[in-house]
Design a protein around this motif. Structure first.
Motif, mmCIF file in Angstrom:
data_model
loop_
_atom_site.group_PDB
_atom_site.id
_atom_site.type_symbol
_atom_site.label_atom_id
_atom_site.label_comp_id
_atom_site.label_asym_id
_atom_site.label_seq_id
_atom_site.Cartn_x
_atom_site.Cartn_y
_atom_site.Cartn_z
ATOM 1 N N TYR A 80 0.835 -1.198 0.000
ATOM 2 C CA TYR A 80 0.000 0.000 0.000
ATOM 3 C C TYR A 80 0.869 1.245 0.000
ATOM 4 N N ASP A 81 0.283 2.335 -0.464
ATOM 5 C CA ASP A 81 0.996 3.610 -0.502
ATOM 6 C C ASP A 81 0.434 4.610 0.489
ATOM 7 N N GLY A 82 -0.710 4.295 1.074
ATOM 8 C CA GLY A 82 -1.307 5.146 2.089
ATOM 9 C C GLY A 82 -2.017 4.297 3.115
ATOM 10 N N LEU A 83 -2.173 4.843 4.316
ATOM 11 C CA LEU A 83 -2.831 4.124 5.414
ATOM 12 C C LEU A 83 -3.782 5.087 6.112
ATOM 13 N N ILE A 84 -5.022 4.641 6.336
ATOM 14 C CA ILE A 84 -6.013 5.406 7.089
ATOM 15 C C ILE A 84 -6.347 4.619 8.344
ATOM 16 N N LEU A 85 -6.093 5.216 9.508
ATOM 17 C CA LEU A 85 -6.374 4.565 10.789
ATOM 18 C C LEU A 85 -7.629 5.171 11.383
ATOM 19 N N PHE A 86 -8.761 4.516 11.177
ATOM 20 C CA PHE A 86 -10.019 4.898 11.811
ATOM 21 C C PHE A 86 -10.334 3.856 12.881
ATOM 22 N N ALA A 87 -9.356 3.604 13.721
ATOM 23 C CA ALA A 87 -9.489 2.591 14.774
ATOM 24 C C ALA A 87 -8.907 3.148 16.065
ATOM 25 N N PRO A 88 -9.549 4.178 16.634
ATOM 26 C CA PRO A 88 -8.953 4.850 17.796
ATOM 27 C C PRO A 88 -8.808 3.973 19.027
ATOM 28 N N SER A 89 -9.692 2.993 19.184
ATOM 29 C CA SER A 89 -9.638 2.172 20.392
ATOM 30 C C SER A 89 -8.774 0.928 20.234
ATOM 31 N N ALA A 90 -8.165 0.749 19.062
ATOM 32 C CA ALA A 90 -7.361 -0.456 18.817
ATOM 33 C C ALA A 90 -6.097 -0.438 19.670
ATOM 34 N N ASP A 91 -5.989 -1.395 20.573
ATOM 35 C CA ASP A 91 -4.805 -1.471 21.418
ATOM 36 C C ASP A 91 -3.710 -2.303 20.760
ATOM 37 N N ARG A 92 -4.100 -3.082 19.781
ATOM 38 C CA ARG A 92 -3.135 -3.859 19.008
ATOM 39 C C ARG A 92 -3.700 -4.060 17.614
ATOM 40 N N PHE A 93 -2.807 -4.282 16.661
ATOM 41 C CA PHE A 93 -3.212 -4.510 15.284
ATOM 42 C C PHE A 93 -2.954 -5.962 14.915
ATOM 43 N N GLY A 94 -3.677 -6.428 13.920
ATOM 44 C CA GLY A 94 -3.494 -7.800 13.481
ATOM 45 C C GLY A 94 -2.301 -7.948 12.553
ATOM 46 N N GLY A 95 -2.040 -9.194 12.186
ATOM 47 C CA GLY A 95 -0.944 -9.480 11.264
ATOM 48 C C GLY A 95 0.396 -9.029 11.798
ATOM 49 N N ASN A 96 1.216 -8.471 10.920
ATOM 50 C CA ASN A 96 2.553 -8.020 11.317
ATOM 51 C C ASN A 96 2.607 -6.512 11.517
ATOM 52 N N ILE A 97 1.441 -5.883 11.741
ATOM 53 C CA ILE A 97 1.398 -4.430 11.913
ATOM 54 C C ILE A 97 1.491 -4.081 13.389
ATOM 55 N N ASP A 98 2.400 -3.181 13.702
ATOM 56 C CA ASP A 98 2.497 -2.607 15.036
ATOM 57 C C ASP A 98 2.937 -1.157 14.892
ATOM 58 N N SER A 99 3.184 -0.492 16.008
ATOM 59 C CA SER A 99 3.562 0.924 15.952
ATOM 60 C C SER A 99 4.833 1.132 15.146
ATOM 61 N N ALA A 100 5.824 0.253 15.366
ATOM 62 C CA ALA A 100 7.098 0.379 14.647
ATOM 63 C C ALA A 100 6.905 0.199 13.151
ATOM 64 N N ALA A 101 6.017 -0.737 12.761
ATOM 65 C CA ALA A 101 5.775 -0.966 11.332
ATOM 66 C C ALA A 101 5.124 0.250 10.691
ATOM 67 N N ILE A 102 4.230 0.925 11.420
ATOM 68 C CA ILE A 102 3.566 2.115 10.876
ATOM 69 C C ILE A 102 4.546 3.276 10.770
ATOM 70 N N VAL A 103 5.429 3.426 11.766
ATOM 71 C CA VAL A 103 6.449 4.473 11.700
ATOM 72 C C VAL A 103 7.401 4.208 10.535
ATOM 73 N N ALA A 120 -9.150 6.900 22.607
ATOM 74 C CA ALA A 120 -7.864 6.617 21.956
ATOM 75 C C ALA A 120 -6.986 5.729 22.824
ATOM 76 N N SER A 121 -6.485 4.656 22.225
ATOM 77 C CA SER A 121 -5.648 3.697 22.947
ATOM 78 C C SER A 121 -4.214 4.193 23.049
ATOM 79 N N GLU A 122 -3.445 3.511 23.871
ATOM 80 C CA GLU A 122 -2.030 3.858 24.012
ATOM 81 C C GLU A 122 -1.280 3.664 22.709
ATOM 82 N N ARG A 123 -1.730 2.695 21.899
ATOM 83 C CA ARG A 123 -1.065 2.429 20.626
ATOM 84 C C ARG A 123 -1.239 3.616 19.680
ATOM 85 N N ILE A 124 -2.463 4.164 19.597
ATOM 86 C CA ILE A 124 -2.718 5.312 18.735
ATOM 87 C C ILE A 124 -1.959 6.531 19.245
#
Length: 437
Positions: A80-103, A120-124
């Motif tokens: 993907y070339d863009g990401l939209i996070l409309f998941a404010p309460s998500a404390d964790r993401f599925g698959g191999n996505i985490d905060s470091a992967a998004i950064v 808003a969760s700590e992850r967001i």
């Protein structure tokens, strides 16, 4: 024939076709965007915003934030070339996505939209902090404004804000003025003062504060006044763009279609400014506006067409570059009067503002300084809202060869005269001394 190659092709061809539709600097809007949701119901409740993206040619892939099959990349290649996070309460993401992967996703040049709320969760919050934004630490806090609230605020706690304190920038918000206030209900954030890349796009009024609207204030709020940012943007040094909003509701169909009247104003607007505001801002985030490219960088001696391998000191040269801006559909000439070129070696020896023909061509002419060494033509262009341009071309500058100097210098005539008069005097003296009896 072995079935293995056939199976391999069946698996790889769809993947290759996905990569072929990914972001291209030559066509910035030809993109795939991953949309992560808390609830798939958001796909219909926020459909107007998503439809505006789809109508402009974006391919949206909707997934639940905790879907175990999601991923941003495969085999080392981003899907993907863009990401939209409309998941404010998500404390964790599925698959191999985490905060470091998004950064990392941002660090390689991709774009991001984050919408939060008071859940808003700590992850967001962690991702937002990495982008230079700090949400209010109080989990129950919301932005409250007793002077700029929307008249339609039925709760009476004045958390439904009608804000019209926009950044003054056509490249960010378009050339058409946003007449109606924007409805906002959510949490506020502050900007990291050490981060010069983050900007407030929509600010709270001077009377706003961030606190729990259900309880009485027992201590001064941590965020107050116009220091509260409702919507902010970031343009990284690699030209990746990020939009951070403290309200998920402001993207909803309900807020898009709502009537709005700001407290203290007699003007009632039939429609809020949310749709125009967020549509224009999303165009900027996804590089439909403010995306520059430079082509045909060239230089040559005056009167010549070919680019030389080196210059000689005091040569007259010409420098030119073409700069274009992506309009969302095609490349259009970029017109400005502040593009500069440096002739650089350790420090700029020449700094010239480029002239333009109003059709994308920028040019200038100057004399090579009387210093030899390895120089660079450098263009470092940074303007609010525009992708930065960093161009450099290296070129050596040599001194005069021994046979290139002028044989007789006008300024040296007195010295020439002194030398020849001394020789003539010596000859006369010698002749007189030898033959005088």
């Amino acid at each position: 024939m072995s079935r293995l190659p056939l199976i391999f092709l069946v698996a790889v061809i769809p993947f290759l076709s996905t990569l072929c539709t990914s972001f291209s600097p030559e066509k910035p809007s030809d993109r795939r965007i991953l949309v992560l949701l808390d609830d798939l119901a958001l796909q219909s409740s926020h459909s107007l915003f998503f439809d505006s993206l789809s109508s402009r040619g974006y391919a949206l892939d909707f997934k639940l934030a905790d879907d175990p099959k999601i991923g941003l990349k495969r085999y080392g290649q981003y899907l993907y070339d863009g990401l939209i996070l409309f998941a404010p309460s998500a404390d964790r993401f599925g698959g191999n996505i985490d905060s470091a992967a998004i950064v990392d996703f941002i660090d390689v040049g991709h774009d991001l939209i984050i919408a939060a709320d008071n859940s808003a969760s700590e992850r967001i919050r962690e991702i937002a902090t990495e982008c230079g934004v700090d949400f209010d630490d109080d989990q129950a806090a919301m932005v409250v404004d007793h002077t700029s609230y929307a008249v339609s605020d039925t709760e009476g706690d004045h958390t439904l804000i009608a804000s019209d304190d926009f950044i003054q920038s056509e490249v960010l918000l378009g050339s058409n003025k946003i007449e109606a206030p924007v409805l906002f209900q959510g949490i506020g954030h502050s900007l990291n003062p050490a981060n010069s890349l983050v900007l407030k796009v929509l600010s709270a009024s001077s009377a706003a504060y961030s606190a729990n609207p259900k309880t009485k204030l027992s201590s001064p709020p941590s965020l107050t006044g116009s220091a509260i940012s409702l919507v902010s943007v970031v343009q990284a040094r690699n030209n990746a763009r990020v939009l951070i909003s403290g309200s998920l509701s402001m993207f909803s169909n309900r807020f898009f279609r709502s009537e709005v009247q700001k407290a203290g104003s007699s003007i009632k607007h039939a429609k809020s400014g949310n749709e125009q505001f967020l549509t224009e801002l999303s165009k900027w985030v996804f590089h439909e506006r403010g995306h520059l490219k430079a082509v045909n960088v060239r230089h040559n001696k005056v009167g010549e067409a070919n680019e030389p391998s080196m210059y000689r000191i005091n040569d007259d040269l010409e420098y030119a570059v073409e700069i274009y801006e992506w309009s969302g559909k095609s490349w259009e000439p970029y017109v400005a009067n502040d593009v500069q070129v440096q002739f650089y070696m350790m420090s700029p020896y020449v700094l010239k503002t480029l002239s333009t023909d109003q059709k994308g061509l920028y040019f200038t002419a100057f004399k090579v300084p009387d210093v030899y060494g390895v120089f660079q033509f450098k263009v470092e262009y940074q303007q609010l809202g525009y992708t930065s341009l960093s161009l450099s071309k290296q070129i050596p500058v040599r001194p005069f060869r021994h046979n290139e100097y002028e044989r007789f210098l006008t300024a040296a005539f007195p010295y020439y005269g002194a030398s020849f008069s001394m020789m003539a005097g010596f000859f006369v003296f010698t002749f007189a001394y030898l033959y005088n009896k």
